[in-house]
Scaffold this motif. Structure first.
Motif, PDB file in Angstrom:
ATOM      1  N   ILE A   1       0.853  -1.196   0.000  1.00 21.25           N
ATOM      2  CA  ILE A   1       0.000   0.000   0.000  1.00 21.25           C
ATOM      3  C   ILE A   1       0.884   1.239   0.000  1.00 21.25           C
ATOM      4  N   SER A   2       0.280   2.350  -0.385  1.00 21.73           N
ATOM      5  CA  SER A   2       1.045   3.601  -0.466  1.00 21.73           C
ATOM      6  C   SER A   2       0.762   4.536   0.699  1.00 21.73           C
ATOM      7  N   ASP A   3      -0.334   4.311   1.441  1.00 27.63           N
ATOM      8  CA  ASP A   3      -0.662   5.195   2.562  1.00 27.63           C
ATOM      9  C   ASP A   3      -1.579   4.456   3.532  1.00 27.63           C
ATOM     10  N   LEU A   4      -1.833   5.060   4.665  1.00 22.06           N
ATOM     11  CA  LEU A   4      -2.679   4.446   5.687  1.00 22.06           C
ATOM     12  C   LEU A   4      -4.158   4.535   5.337  1.00 22.06           C
ATOM     13  N   ALA A   5      -4.495   5.223   4.253  1.00 26.71           N
ATOM     14  CA  ALA A   5      -5.871   5.193   3.757  1.00 26.71           C
ATOM     15  C   ALA A   5      -6.116   3.907   2.968  1.00 26.71           C
ATOM     16  N   VAL A   6      -5.123   3.061   2.947  1.00 28.30           N
ATOM     17  CA  VAL A   6      -5.161   1.734   2.337  1.00 28.30           C
ATOM     18  C   VAL A   6      -5.435   1.806   0.837  1.00 28.30           C
ATOM     19  N   HIS A   7      -4.680   2.684   0.151  1.00 30.49           N
ATOM     20  CA  HIS A   7      -4.656   2.663  -1.304  1.00 30.49           C
ATOM     21  C   HIS A   7      -3.481   1.777  -1.720  1.00 30.49           C
ATOM     22  N   TRP A   8      -3.726   0.837  -2.604  1.00 29.60           N
ATOM     23  CA  TRP A   8      -2.655  -0.051  -3.037  1.00 29.60           C
ATOM     24  C   TRP A   8      -1.613   0.733  -3.832  1.00 29.60           C
ATOM     25  N   ASP A   9      -0.352   0.454  -3.570  1.00 25.97           N
ATOM     26  CA  ASP A   9       0.735   1.075  -4.330  1.00 25.97           C
ATOM     27  C   ASP A   9       0.737   0.472  -5.736  1.00 25.97           C
ATOM     28  N   PRO A  10       0.496   1.263  -6.780  1.00 23.96           N
ATOM     29  CA  PRO A  10       0.343   0.692  -8.125  1.00 23.96           C
ATOM     30  C   PRO A  10       1.571  -0.064  -8.611  1.00 23.96           C
ATOM     31  N   ASP A  11       2.769   0.448  -8.298  1.00 22.68           N
ATOM     32  CA  ASP A  11       3.989  -0.217  -8.801  1.00 22.68           C
ATOM     33  C   ASP A  11       4.362  -1.422  -7.931  1.00 22.68           C
ATOM     34  N   ARG A  12       4.435  -1.211  -6.646  1.00 21.97           N
ATOM     35  CA  ARG A  12       4.873  -2.284  -5.749  1.00 21.97           C
ATOM     36  C   ARG A  12       3.855  -3.421  -5.686  1.00 21.97           C
ATOM     37  N   SER A  13       2.570  -3.102  -5.683  1.00 21.77           N
ATOM     38  CA  SER A  13       1.569  -4.164  -5.629  1.00 21.77           C
ATOM     39  C   SER A  13       1.589  -5.000  -6.914  1.00 21.77           C
ATOM     40  N   LYS A  14       1.803  -4.338  -8.076  1.00 18.15           N
ATOM     41  CA  LYS A  14       1.858  -5.095  -9.323  1.00 18.15           C
ATOM     42  C   LYS A  14       3.038  -6.065  -9.317  1.00 18.15           C
ATOM     43  N   ARG A  15       4.152  -5.618  -8.822  1.00 10.26           N
ATOM     44  CA  ARG A  15       5.326  -6.499  -8.744  1.00 10.26           C
ATOM     45  C   ARG A  15       5.027  -7.697  -7.841  1.00 10.26           C
ATOM     46  N   MET A  16       4.390  -7.455  -6.714  1.00  7.96           N
ATOM     47  CA  MET A  16       4.046  -8.556  -5.799  1.00  7.96           C
ATOM     48  C   MET A  16       3.101  -9.541  -6.479  1.00  7.96           C
ATOM     49  N   PHE A  17       2.091  -9.032  -7.143  1.00 14.01           N
ATOM     50  CA  PHE A  17       1.115  -9.905  -7.796  1.00 14.01           C
ATOM     51  C   PHE A  17       1.781 -10.735  -8.905  1.00 14.01           C
ATOM     52  N   ASP A  18       2.729 -10.135  -9.627  1.00 11.63           N
ATOM     53  CA  ASP A  18       3.409 -10.872 -10.692  1.00 11.63           C
ATOM     54  C   ASP A  18       4.237 -12.030 -10.129  1.00 11.63           C
ATOM     55  N   TYR A  19       4.902 -11.799  -9.020  1.00 15.60           N
ATOM     56  CA  TYR A  19       5.661 -12.888  -8.391  1.00 15.60           C
ATOM     57  C   TYR A  19       4.736 -14.055  -8.031  1.00 15.60           C
ATOM     58  N   ILE A  20       3.551 -13.750  -7.550  1.00 14.22           N
ATOM     59  CA  ILE A  20       2.608 -14.805  -7.163  1.00 14.22           C
ATOM     60  C   ILE A  20       2.076 -15.528  -8.395  1.00 14.22           C
ATOM     61  N   LYS A  21       1.694 -14.770  -9.420  1.00 11.93           N
ATOM     62  CA  LYS A  21       1.142 -15.379 -10.630  1.00 11.93           C
ATOM     63  C   LYS A  21       2.153 -16.311 -11.302  1.00 11.93           C
ATOM     64  N   GLU A  22       3.428 -15.941 -11.247  1.00 14.16           N
ATOM     65  CA  GLU A  22       4.468 -16.739 -11.891  1.00 14.16           C
ATOM     66  C   GLU A  22       5.070 -17.782 -10.941  1.00 14.16           C
ATOM     67  N   ASP A  23       4.542 -17.862  -9.727  1.00 10.27           N
ATOM     68  CA  ASP A  23       5.036 -18.825  -8.734  1.00 10.27           C
ATOM     69  C   ASP A  23       6.532 -18.639  -8.479  1.00 10.27           C
ATOM     70  N   LYS A  24       6.921 -17.371  -8.262  1.00  5.73           N
ATOM     71  CA  LYS A  24       8.325 -17.049  -8.001  1.00  5.73           C
ATOM     72  C   LYS A  24       8.460 -16.344  -6.656  1.00  5.73           C
ATOM     73  N   THR A  25       7.844 -16.920  -5.638  1.00  6.92           N
ATOM     74  CA  THR A  25       7.882 -16.271  -4.326  1.00  6.92           C
ATOM     75  C   THR A  25       9.286 -16.246  -3.727  1.00  6.92           C
ATOM     76  N   ASP A  26      10.166 -17.132  -4.210  1.00  2.00           N
ATOM     77  CA  ASP A  26      11.528 -17.109  -3.686  1.00  2.00           C
ATOM     78  C   ASP A  26      12.325 -15.916  -4.209  1.00  2.00           C
ATOM     79  N   ASP A  27      11.787 -15.190  -5.196  1.00  2.43           N
ATOM     80  CA  ASP A  27      12.472 -14.010  -5.741  1.00  2.43           C
ATOM     81  C   ASP A  27      11.941 -12.705  -5.155  1.00  2.43           C
ATOM     82  N   ILE A  28      10.955 -12.772  -4.253  1.00  3.48           N
ATOM     83  CA  ILE A  28      10.370 -11.545  -3.705  1.00  3.48           C
ATOM     84  C   ILE A  28      11.389 -10.841  -2.822  1.00  3.48           C
ATOM     85  N   PRO A  29      11.701  -9.581  -3.089  1.00  2.35           N
ATOM     86  CA  PRO A  29      12.650  -8.844  -2.242  1.00  2.35           C
ATOM     87  C   PRO A  29      12.088  -8.611  -0.844  1.00  2.35           C
ATOM     88  N   LYS A  30      12.970  -8.531   0.141  1.00  5.71           N
ATOM     89  CA  LYS A  30      12.535  -8.315   1.519  1.00  5.71           C
ATOM     90  C   LYS A  30      11.825  -6.969   1.666  1.00  5.71           C
TER      91      LYS A  30
END
Length: 411
Positions: free
Chosen positions: A368-397
């Motif tokens: 998310i980008s703020d406490l109003a709970v708006h999803w961060d467009p760039d960071r959330s997309k990267r997270m979703f792509d890791y899940i869709k491609e089953d590459k959770t071992d590549d997710i940065p800390k």
């Protein structure tokens, strides 16, 4: 006096007469050939017995069997020893091995039969929306929903659990659990996340469940993330209490003192054992953290879910028959599963929940980008792509954080 002349075999005068029974007298060795020796026992000739039955009125004696010379007599039969006086027969290792194998087979049958009995009582729900959906993806993604429905709770339970008497049905908890080739990932979606709800415009994501139940919630999540939901599991408020109590409680580790009258919670800081009522309040409280509020609640919900999963799948559950029965029988009253879920699939899901902490898994908030709970467009997309491609071992800390906020913001 005339004397009778002595024969050759008679003893001389003054010599004791040899008697055939008592001995004495002449030397038996001097007997003439063909004549019996005086010391031999005379054998009476055998007499034949009549073959016809004895006359009536007479008593016949049993005739002992004739035996040949030199054959020892047959000993009389020996009566069997009573069982009470017999020495106990020693049982070898094979006997005890058979006992162990029988008990082991019975235990395996018990472990298989009890979940099948419980599964027949589980409610199922159709969660898959119609129309266009994301294509099949590697790995398995579960949508886990915690409903705040009070259905099934008695008046006393609502008071004890501090749930209130609100009607309707919303989602207090929304989580995605992904399992595949990499570490398991448990990601919370705050219920106040602002998303586009098909047919209802922009709003908080938990409203999708209120509008259209599981199907509309699944469609909303798939549209927003691009992640295909493969399985569905739902738990009610009372189910949390029952499952936690079935495993004998769980450990929770609040990082600050928590006192929330609305959640019926009053606990100290630090790791401690919690029963079902306390665990429910810990997962529901949203007013004890003035900084992060509902985001902290999502973190506590992940903590409770993983703790329950660890206790359910612990060896002690499978060793203790009473605990095993209690846990399995609590499942129908606790969970509702999506159509198509099998008992073995539910077992894999429960096992996956135990592997979301430490080196074996990841727990995150949706970026998310703020406490109003708006999803961060760039960071959330990267997270979703890791899940869709089953590459959770590549997710940065820095992308997987407990709050969902960037690490630079949370410190």
């Amino acid at each position: 006096m005339n004397e009778r002349p002595r024969g050759d075999g008679e003893p001389a005068e003054g010599t004791p007469e040899y008697h055939w029974l008592y001995g004495g007298g002449a030397d038996p060795s001097k007997a003439r050939p063909g004549e019996p020796r005086p010391d031999e026992t005379r054998v009476m000739p055998a007499m034949s017995r009549p073959t016809s039955p004895p006359p009536a009125g007479t008593t016949s004696r049993p005739v002992p069997p004739q035996r040949s010379a030199g054959v020892p007599p047959t000993p009389p039969p020996v009566a069997p020893t009573p069982a009470s006086q017999r020495a106990p027969r020693r049982r070898g290792p094979r006997f005890y091995l058979r006992i162990v194998l029988v008990l082991l087979l019975l235990w395996v049958a018990y472990l298989v039969a009890v979940p099948l009995i419980a599964w027949n009582k589980v409610d199922k729900v159709d969660f898959e929306p119609k129309g266009n959906r994301p294509a099949d993806q590697p790995g398995t993604t579960y949508l886990m929903v915690g409903s705040d429905s009070r259905a099934g709770l008695t008046k006393e339970q609502r008071k004890e659990y501090a749930t209130g008497n609100e009607s309707g049905q919303r989602t207090d908890t929304i989580m995605l659990l992904h399992t595949g080739s990499g570490p398991n990932l448990l990601m919370s979606i705050p219920r106040d996340s602002i998303v586009d709800i098909p047919g209802h415009g922009s709003g908080k994501i938990n409203a999708a469940y209120a509008y259209g139940g599981p199907k509309l919630l699944v469609r909303t999540i798939e549209n927003e993330t691009g992640i295909r939901v493969d399985e569905y599991a739902e738990v009610g408020l009372g189910g949390v209490v029952e499952m936690v109590d079935a495993v004998g409680g769980i450990e929770i580790c609040p990082t600050f003192r928590m006192k929330d009258r609305l959640a019926g919670l009053n606990i100290k800081k630090g790791c401690q054992q919690a029963d079902g009522r306390v665990a429910l309040g810990y997962a529901r409280s949203r007013h004890t953290d003035p900084r992060y509020g509902d985001i902290t609640r999502a973190k506590h919900q992940r903590e409770v879910v993983s703790a329950v999963g660890s206790e359910v799948m612990s060896p002690w559950t499978f060793i203790n028959p009473f605990r095993y029965w209690g846990v399995m029988m609590a499942v129908p009253d606790t969970f509702t599963f999506g159509e198509g879920m099998s008992p073995f699939g539910a077992g894999r899901w429960a096992l996956a929940m135990t592997r979301v902490n430490g080196d074996s898994g990841l727990t995150c908030g949706v970026p998310i980008s703020d406490l109003a709970v708006h999803w961060d467009p760039d960071r959330s997309k990267r997270m979703f792509d890791y899940i869709k491609e089953d590459k959770t071992d590549d997710i940065p800390k820095g992308l997987c954080t407990p709050t969902g906020l960037p690490k630079s913001v949370t410190g």
